[in-house]
Design an enzyme around this catalytic site. Structure first.
Site, PDB file in Angstrom:
ATOM      1  N   HIS A  31       0.810  -1.212   0.000  1.00  0.00           N
ATOM      2  CA  HIS A  31       0.000   0.000   0.000  1.00  0.00           C
ATOM      3  C   HIS A  31       0.850   1.272   0.000  1.00  0.00           C
ATOM      4  CE1 HIS A  31       0.824   0.589   4.346  1.00  0.00           C
ATOM      5  NE2 HIS A  31       0.771  -0.731   4.390  1.00  0.00           N
ATOM      6  N   ASP A  32       0.377   2.247  -0.736  1.00  0.00           N
ATOM      7  CA  ASP A  32       0.936   3.603  -0.755  1.00  0.00           C
ATOM      8  C   ASP A  32       2.324   3.690  -1.357  1.00  0.00           C
ATOM      9  OD1 ASP A  32      -1.311   4.896   0.797  1.00  0.00           O
ATOM     10  OD2 ASP A  32      -0.612   3.462   2.297  1.00  0.00           O
ATOM     11  N   GLY A  86       5.123  -1.038   2.740  1.00  0.00           N
ATOM     12  CA  GLY A  86       4.285   0.124   2.472  1.00  0.00           C
ATOM     13  C   GLY A  86       5.061   1.428   2.400  1.00  0.00           C
TER      14      GLY A  86
END
Length: 256
Positions: free
Chosen positions: A119-120, A137
């Site tokens: 994520h991200d 992440g």
């Protein structure tokens, strides 16, 4: 052509010139651009944008919710730029609200088999991630960077433009642009001279980067002392300016 066994949400926006293979699943709020090829058994979850001309191979999974215990179901996205190649069993997860809500892969990047993008993460353009690269992440990877196979990168680490990370490395601090980093705990091994020459860097820029690297990482100075010396002794071409700017912006510390 869409295979009759594929399951496509009626809310997906798919260009008419897209191929989707057998048993693939396309969720709602997905856009897929012209000329993209999606192989069999691919899963694209909701809230994903895929640009034109991409190639996504069998068993890839894009847009699943993040592996983050703090994730509360907020709306977030994955964005895949044009002409990206995603090979078998690649996984790319949606962003989280604290990370800006977006996981992004830039144009013409190449993600080899079993790569994981958490994520991200923000991946620049024309990046190569070799087999089994694992990104935690909130990682940023600059344009034209190459990451070797079986590399694990710690969350919040940044990899600079044109950097090369050798295979089987563990990266726990930022890797500056233009360099080679490798090792069980990655350390620097000089400039990425071969990569820079292949990308047409001038002799002037190469010379300035070589002097900058030597002052920053071979003279035993603190980074602040080294940066001051670079400004005093090296021609500040744009590449040197970006090199120094990257180091100044580091919050995790810089690989040395």
């Amino acid at each position: 052509m869409i295979h009759p066994t594929a399951i496509i949400s009626p809310d997906a926006d798919i260009d008419e010139n897209v191929q989707i293979g057998a048993y693939s699943v396309i969720g709602e709020d997905v856009t897929i651009g012209k000329g993209t090829f999606i192989g069999p058994h691919v899963v694209i979850d909701p809230q994903v944008d895929i640009g034109p001309g991409c190639r996504i191979f069998q068993f890839a999974a894009i847009g699943a919710i993040p592996q983050d215990l703090k994730f509360g179901g907020e709306k977030s996205r994955v964005k895949i730029g044009p002409d990206v190649t995603i090979r078998e069993f690649v996984t790319i997860h949606r962003g989280t609200e604290p990370g800006g809500g977006l996981t992004e892969v830039g144009e013409k990047s190449f993600l080899m088999a079993y790569t994981h993008v958490a994520h991200d993460c923000r991946i620049g353009k024309m990046v190569v991630l070799a087999n089994n690269t694992t990104l935690a992440g909130h990682i940023t990877i600059g344009d034209h960077a190459t990451v070797g196979g079986l590399v694990a990168i710690h969350q919040f680490v940044r990899i600079g433009d044109y950097a090369f990370v050798g295979g089987k490395s563990a990266v726990v601090k930022d890797v500056p642009p233009y360099v080679i980093a490798a090792g069980d705990r990655a350390i620097l091994h000089g400039l990425n001279r071969v990569g820079l020459k292949r990308h047409g860097f001038s002799d002037r820029s190469m010379s300035a980067l070589k002097k900058t690297y030597r002052i920053l990482f071979r003279y035993g100075l603190t980074l602040n002392e080294a940066i001051q010396r670079v400004h005093a002794e090296v021609e500040i071409v744009p590449e040197v300016e970006r090199f120094i700017g990257f180091i100044k912006a580091s919050s995790r510390g810089v690989t040395r």
